[in-house]
Design a protein around this motif. Structure first.
Motif, PDB file in Angstrom:
ATOM      1  N   ALA A   1       0.543  -1.185  -0.589  1.00  0.00           N
ATOM      2  CA  ALA A   1       0.139   0.180  -0.192  1.00  0.00           C
ATOM      3  C   ALA A   1       0.654   0.999   0.124  1.00  0.00           C
ATOM      4  N   LEU A   2       2.252   0.893   0.322  1.00  0.00           N
ATOM      5  CA  LEU A   2       2.622   2.546   0.858  1.00  0.00           C
ATOM      6  C   LEU A   2       4.107   2.551  -1.052  1.00  0.00           C
ATOM      7  N   SER A   3       4.029   1.431  -1.643  1.00  0.00           N
ATOM      8  CA  SER A   3       4.582   1.612  -2.776  1.00  0.00           C
ATOM      9  C   SER A   3       4.497   2.255  -3.548  1.00  0.00           C
ATOM     10  N   GLY A   4       5.308   3.040  -4.351  1.00  0.00           N
ATOM     11  CA  GLY A   4       5.418   4.716  -5.116  1.00  0.00           C
ATOM     12  C   GLY A   4       5.985   6.012  -4.571  1.00  0.00           C
ATOM     13  N   VAL A   5       6.153   5.693  -3.736  1.00  0.00           N
ATOM     14  CA  VAL A   5       6.510   7.135  -2.938  1.00  0.00           C
ATOM     15  C   VAL A   5       8.306   6.871  -2.889  1.00  0.00           C
ATOM     16  N   PRO A   6       8.453   8.043  -4.199  1.00  0.00           N
ATOM     17  CA  PRO A   6      10.081   7.897  -4.392  1.00  0.00           C
ATOM     18  C   PRO A   6      10.344   8.061  -2.834  1.00  0.00           C
ATOM     19  N   ARG A   7      11.793   7.121  -3.062  1.00  0.00           N
ATOM     20  CA  ARG A   7      13.455   6.831  -2.131  1.00  0.00           C
ATOM     21  C   ARG A   7      13.840   8.295  -1.866  1.00  0.00           C
ATOM     22  N   ASP A   8      13.920   8.907  -2.764  1.00  0.00           N
ATOM     23  CA  ASP A   8      15.097  10.426  -2.467  1.00  0.00           C
ATOM     24  C   ASP A   8      14.561  11.200  -1.773  1.00  0.00           C
ATOM     25  N   LEU A   9      12.699  10.847  -1.514  1.00  0.00           N
ATOM     26  CA  LEU A   9      11.794  12.835  -1.161  1.00  0.00           C
ATOM     27  C   LEU A   9      13.026  13.354  -0.612  1.00  0.00           C
ATOM     28  N   PRO A  10      12.207  14.586  -0.217  1.00  0.00           N
ATOM     29  CA  PRO A  10      13.033  14.942   1.143  1.00  0.00           C
ATOM     30  C   PRO A  10      12.147  13.859   2.268  1.00  0.00           C
ATOM     31  N   ALA A  11      12.021  14.095   3.724  1.00  0.00           N
ATOM     32  CA  ALA A  11      12.227  13.615   4.693  1.00  0.00           C
ATOM     33  C   ALA A  11      10.223  13.731   5.227  1.00  0.00           C
ATOM     34  N   LEU A  12      10.507  15.267   5.319  1.00  0.00           N
ATOM     35  CA  LEU A  12       8.779  15.616   5.771  1.00  0.00           C
ATOM     36  C   LEU A  12       8.526  15.198   4.350  1.00  0.00           C
ATOM     37  N   MET A  13       8.273  15.810   2.910  1.00  0.00           N
ATOM     38  CA  MET A  13       7.586  15.174   2.192  1.00  0.00           C
ATOM     39  C   MET A  13       7.293  14.137   1.831  1.00  0.00           C
ATOM     40  N   LYS A  14       8.345  13.111   2.533  1.00  0.00           N
ATOM     41  CA  LYS A  14       8.318  11.388   2.093  1.00  0.00           C
ATOM     42  C   LYS A  14       7.119  11.018   3.209  1.00  0.00           C
ATOM     43  N   ALA A  15       7.478  11.838   4.172  1.00  0.00           N
ATOM     44  CA  ALA A  15       6.856  11.130   5.099  1.00  0.00           C
ATOM     45  C   ALA A  15       5.024  11.715   5.533  1.00  0.00           C
TER      46      ALA A  15
END
Length: 498
Positions: free
Chosen positions: A368-382
């Motif tokens: 369900a969490l797939s598709g979130v880029p690995r190298d996004l800035p931490a706040l944006m990724k969270a």
């Protein structure tokens, strides 16, 4: 069986240019139809006692040119099917039948299906007169465009350009606006009326901005845009940008550009993206235009590297993006509907899942969490991770619960600090607090990245106020006490409220 349907060209307007073969066809025909009676040759046909029926009434009764051409096609096919076998129906059009005649194109498609024999006899095209009267050789590079559907993407300044179907001031205005996306307002263009027709021909040279201020537009009007092979004319084209980047990377190009790799330019791509974001925050269109260009350059360079390897080019990138945009917007380019942005987003997500299935990927088998880029800035990724988790029900019920979680994480961080926990443990507790604080953003409809960006900007503004006030007093932050700076901080807050 049916009658034979023959299409003939009446030429550009000079009756002397009619061929003997076409005159014989007109005389021998059982019935003669003409697209329009508003043509200089019609007077000569009348003298030759060639009677005809025109379709001018359709232009008045129907709302668009495509409807007119469809009606003409249907009428001619119907007449051919109902006429006795062995007879011949002639349809006469201005100019050459294969130049700017949509109904003829439709007839070529449908007559074979209907079992109708179709013959086409050429006539002098308005192009023949244009080449002579306007004095250019098409072998140098030439394009013919239709004013009723002209688009800036069709324009190629290095080619001689003829624009036909300039029927009235409205189409002249649309043509002008399109041309001005690429050509300067003062660029000289030539308007030709009834080229080659004795006593009716007019050739006018005007700056582009005056194109729709002229009188006399009609069925025999065209606009000629002379070829412009200057650097200024090409610098607004995507093709020129691609050519420049190719040159920079070539053996004769820039040593620095030749040495770059995807890895070496990685940080540049990130930096240019953030510089674009800064111009958005500053609401500075001129600076934004420049920074968007810098970002586009990074995309061009990465694409050029792959083009050199033969894997793909920037045009493949554009093709893929066009396909994706069309596929993921079925409510725009397909049969689905979207009443609001939320429904449009559901369509987008649904088509993304369909894309994966077409590639042999099962979306239901992914995390369900797939598709979130690995190298996004931490706040944006969270923030993105939490949004994905919430879609499958892993979420807080309300803001009260989220705020309680934030307080809990504050207490745990405080305890880790006060009990002398290791630096690693304290850092993990801080991460938990930041992650929990990010959660509240979704519940209040805010983007945490934007929220923190605004706070950063506010902090810089207030601190700049402190520095300026201290400078006015002949002091600096290094020489000032915390109490004085706090007082000035409160003044800065008060100034914001005014």
């Amino acid at each position: 069986m049916s009658a034979t349907l023959t299409v003939v060209g009446l030429g550009s307007g000079n009756p002397d240019r009619l061929t003997l073969g076409i005159i014989k066809k007109l005389k021998a025909a059982a019935t003669v139809y003409v697209r329009t009676a508003e043509h200089p040759v019609m007077a000569a046909l009348k003298e030759l006692e060639i009677h005809s029926q025109s379709f001018d009434g359709l232009y008045e009764s129907l709302d668009s040119f495509p409807e007119v051409y469809e009606a003409i096609t249907s009428r001619l096919i119907g007449e051919a099917l109902s006429a006795p076998q062995g007879t011949e129906i002639v349809y006469a059009v201005p100019g050459h039948p294969m130049v700017a005649e949509s109904a003829v194109s439709l007839l070529r498609q449908r007559c074979p299906e209907a079992g109708i024999e179709l013959q086409i006899l050429g006539g002098e095209s308005f192009l023949d007169e244009a080449f002579v009267r306007l004095g250019f050789d098409p072998i140098e590079g030439f394009q013919l465009l239709d004013a009723s559907g002209i688009r800036s993407s069709q324009l190629q300044p290095e080619l001689h350009t003829l624009i036909g179907q300039v029927y009235d001031s409205f189409t002249a205005s649309e043509t002008k606006l399109c041309l001005m996306e690429l050509y300067p307002p003062e660029y000289e263009v030539i308007v030709g009326h009834a080229l080659g027709v004795e006593q009716e021909e007019r050739i006018l040279r005007v700056p582009l901005y005056e194109l729709d201020r002229l009188d006399g537009y009609g069925n025999l009007s065209l606009v000629y845009v002379p070829a412009n092979r200057s650097e200024d004319a090409r610098k607004r084209t995507f093709a020129r940008l691609h050519e420049i980047v190719d040159t920079l990377r070539s053996p004769e190009g820039c040593p620095w550009d030749r040495e770059q790799t995807h890895e070496s330019l990685r940080k540049n791509l990130i930096e240019e993206t953030y510089e674009v974001l800064e111009t958005i925050d500053e609401d500075d269109p001129d600076h934004m235009k420049e920074e968007l260009g810098d970002l586009l350059l990074q995309i061009m360079l990465h694409s050029q590297m792959e083009e050199e390897l033969g894997t793909f080019s920037v045009y493949d990138v554009i093709e893929g993006l066009n396909d994706k945009l069309i596929f993921r917007h079925p409510h725009v380019f397909g049969g689905q509907n979207a009443a609001d942005a939320e429904e449009a987003l559901k369509n987008w997500e649904g088509m993304k899942a369909e894309e994966k299935r077409l590639k042999g990927i099962k979306p239901e088998a992914e995390s369900a969490l797939s598709g979130v880029p690995r190298d996004l800035p931490a706040l944006m990724k969270a923030y993105k991770l939490q949004k994905k988790a919430s879609k499958v029900g892993f979420d807080w019920d309300n803001t009260t619960d989220v705020l309680a979680k934030i307080r809990e994480e504050v207490d745990e961080l405080q305890e880790a600090i006060e009990t002398g926990a290791t630096a690693e443990e304290q850092m993990l507790e801080l991460g938990d607090l930041l992650f929990a604080a990010t959660n509240i953003a979704r519940f209040i409809g805010a983007d945490p990245e934007e929220a923190l960006t605004r706070t950063n900007r506010k902090f810089v503004s207030r601190f700049a106020y402190i520095e300026q006030q201290l400078l006015n007093r002949g002091s600096s932050v290094k020489e000032s006490s915390l109490e004085v700076m706090e007082q000035l901080w409160q003044e800065a807050k008060a100034e914001e409220r005014k």
